[in-house]
Design a protein around this motif. Structure first.
Motif, PDB file in Angstrom:
ATOM      1  N   ASP A  18       0.875  -1.289  -0.256  1.00  0.00           N
ATOM      2  CA  ASP A  18      -0.093  -0.014  -0.078  1.00  0.00           C
ATOM      3  C   ASP A  18       0.717   1.149  -0.085  1.00  0.00           C
ATOM      4  OD1 ASP A  18      -1.946   1.910   0.451  1.00  0.00           O
ATOM      5  OD2 ASP A  18      -2.751   1.298   2.235  1.00  0.00           O
ATOM      6  N   PRO A  19       0.828   1.810  -1.151  1.00  0.00           N
ATOM      7  CA  PRO A  19       1.676   3.191  -1.249  1.00  0.00           C
ATOM      8  C   PRO A  19       1.174   4.256  -0.126  1.00  0.00           C
ATOM      9  CG  PRO A  19       0.375   2.949  -3.102  1.00  0.00           C
ATOM     10  CD  PRO A  19       0.099   1.728  -2.316  1.00  0.00           C
ATOM     11  N   ALA A  20      -0.012   4.247   0.156  1.00  0.00           N
ATOM     12  CA  ALA A  20      -0.536   5.279   1.231  1.00  0.00           C
ATOM     13  C   ALA A  20      -0.251   4.759   2.703  1.00  0.00           C
ATOM     14  CB  ALA A  20      -2.020   5.268   0.924  1.00  0.00           C
ATOM     15  N   ALA A  21       0.396   3.716   2.951  1.00  0.00           N
ATOM     16  CA  ALA A  21       0.831   3.593   4.357  1.00  0.00           C
ATOM     17  C   ALA A  21       1.877   4.474   5.078  1.00  0.00           C
ATOM     18  CB  ALA A  21       1.459   1.808   4.255  1.00  0.00           C
ATOM     19  N   ARG A  22       1.505   4.952   5.874  1.00  0.00           N
ATOM     20  CA  ARG A  22       2.501   5.993   6.477  1.00  0.00           C
ATOM     21  C   ARG A  22       3.275   5.448   7.765  1.00  0.00           C
ATOM     22  NH1 ARG A  22      -1.797   8.120   4.607  1.00  0.00           N
ATOM     23  NH2 ARG A  22      -1.826  10.182   3.779  1.00  0.00           N
ATOM     24  N   GLY A  23       2.824   4.635   8.432  1.00  0.00           N
ATOM     25  CA  GLY A  23       3.768   3.991   9.639  1.00  0.00           C
ATOM     26  C   GLY A  23       2.996   2.759  10.280  1.00  0.00           C
ATOM     27  N   THR A  24       3.989   2.183  11.228  1.00  0.00           N
ATOM     28  CA  THR A  24       3.387   1.054  11.631  1.00  0.00           C
ATOM     29  C   THR A  24       2.293   1.191  12.713  1.00  0.00           C
ATOM     30  OG1 THR A  24       5.865   0.163  11.653  1.00  0.00           O
ATOM     31  CG2 THR A  24       4.120  -0.814  13.363  1.00  0.00           C
ATOM     32  N   ILE A  25       2.023   2.168  13.248  1.00  0.00           N
ATOM     33  CA  ILE A  25       1.042   2.483  14.366  1.00  0.00           C
ATOM     34  C   ILE A  25      -0.506   2.554  13.564  1.00  0.00           C
ATOM     35  CG2 ILE A  25       0.142   3.827  16.036  1.00  0.00           C
ATOM     36  CD1 ILE A  25       2.318   2.012  17.080  1.00  0.00           C
ATOM     37  N   GLU A  26      -0.074   3.325  12.460  1.00  0.00           N
ATOM     38  CA  GLU A  26      -1.325   3.562  11.631  1.00  0.00           C
ATOM     39  C   GLU A  26      -1.863   2.459  10.841  1.00  0.00           C
ATOM     40  OE1 GLU A  26      -2.806   5.870   7.742  1.00  0.00           O
ATOM     41  OE2 GLU A  26      -0.861   6.586   8.410  1.00  0.00           O
ATOM     42  N   ILE A  27      -0.918   1.585  10.436  1.00  0.00           N
ATOM     43  CA  ILE A  27      -1.293   0.315   9.694  1.00  0.00           C
ATOM     44  C   ILE A  27      -2.099  -0.464  10.790  1.00  0.00           C
ATOM     45  CG2 ILE A  27      -0.445  -1.720   8.737  1.00  0.00           C
ATOM     46  CD1 ILE A  27       1.903   0.131   7.431  1.00  0.00           C
ATOM     47  N   ALA A  28      -1.449  -0.843  11.897  1.00  0.00           N
ATOM     48  CA  ALA A  28      -1.653  -1.732  13.000  1.00  0.00           C
ATOM     49  C   ALA A  28      -3.372  -1.584  13.609  1.00  0.00           C
ATOM     50  CB  ALA A  28      -0.800  -1.671  13.884  1.00  0.00           C
TER      51      ALA A  28
END
Length: 188
Positions: A18-28
């Motif tokens: 996902d090119p929109a993924a910003r960071g581990t916390i946001e993803i999780a």
């Protein structure tokens, strides 16, 4: 593989796809596809240990929360990523390989009510576009791309490109798998 290692691997797969993924916390915390896969893993363990009713109730609750229905009897490999997720349905006898990515509205469904294998087997590294339907006990070869809204009812060899209703195999060209996903020609 431990639970924490698996969580890191899943977050890494989301970041890679996902090119929109910003960071581990946001993803999780905010990726419903990831939450559905994590819940599926718990429900699948219950299913294998014979707690089938509890597993089904759990999977239906997860469906209520995420809009993604994964039957606890399905078999799903590592680094499986569901992007956007709403409306995804994965049937009981479906098998999904490693490094598979699917988009919203995808159905891995059956075509019969018979007992036994009724759902598709998806090879490693397959990408399935939004709204695609893959139906019946067929094998989708490794590295295949299934275009958006394609309806697949026949098996295909590895590295195929399937487009249309009913889906037909088209030439893929020489682009790498990852680049093909970003090419708007493939409508994924």
């Amino acid at each position: 593989m431990g639970m924490l290692s698996r969580v890191r691997e899943d977050v890494g797969a989301a970041r890679a796809h996902d090119p929109a993924a910003r960071g581990t916390i946001e993803i999780a915390l905010s990726y419903s596809g990831l939450h559905a896969v994590w819940a599926y893993r718990l429900h699948h363990r219950l299913w294998r240990r014979g707690f089938r009713t509890l597993a089904r109730f759990g999977s239906q609750f997860t469906r209520f929360l995420t809009g993604i229905e994964i039957h606890p009897g399905a078999r799903i490999g590592r680094r499986f990523f569901i992007d956007h997720g709403m409306g995804v349905v994965i049937g009981e006898t479906a098998e999904v390989g490693d490094d598979v990515m699917i988009f919203h509205g995808v159905t891995l469904g059956g075509k019969s009510r018979g007992v036994g294998k009724r759902h598709p087997t998806i090879g490693d590294g397959v990408a399935v576009g939004a709204g695609a339907k893959i139906l019946g006990p067929i094998l989708i070869g490794a590295g295949t791309i299934v275009g958006a809204n394609a309806v697949v009812t026949k098996a295909c060899p590895p590295r195929s490109l399937l487009l249309g209703v009913p889906a037909v195999e088209r030439p893929r060209g020489s682009g790498a798998h990852g680049l093909a996903l970003l090419d708007p020609e493939y409508h994924i």
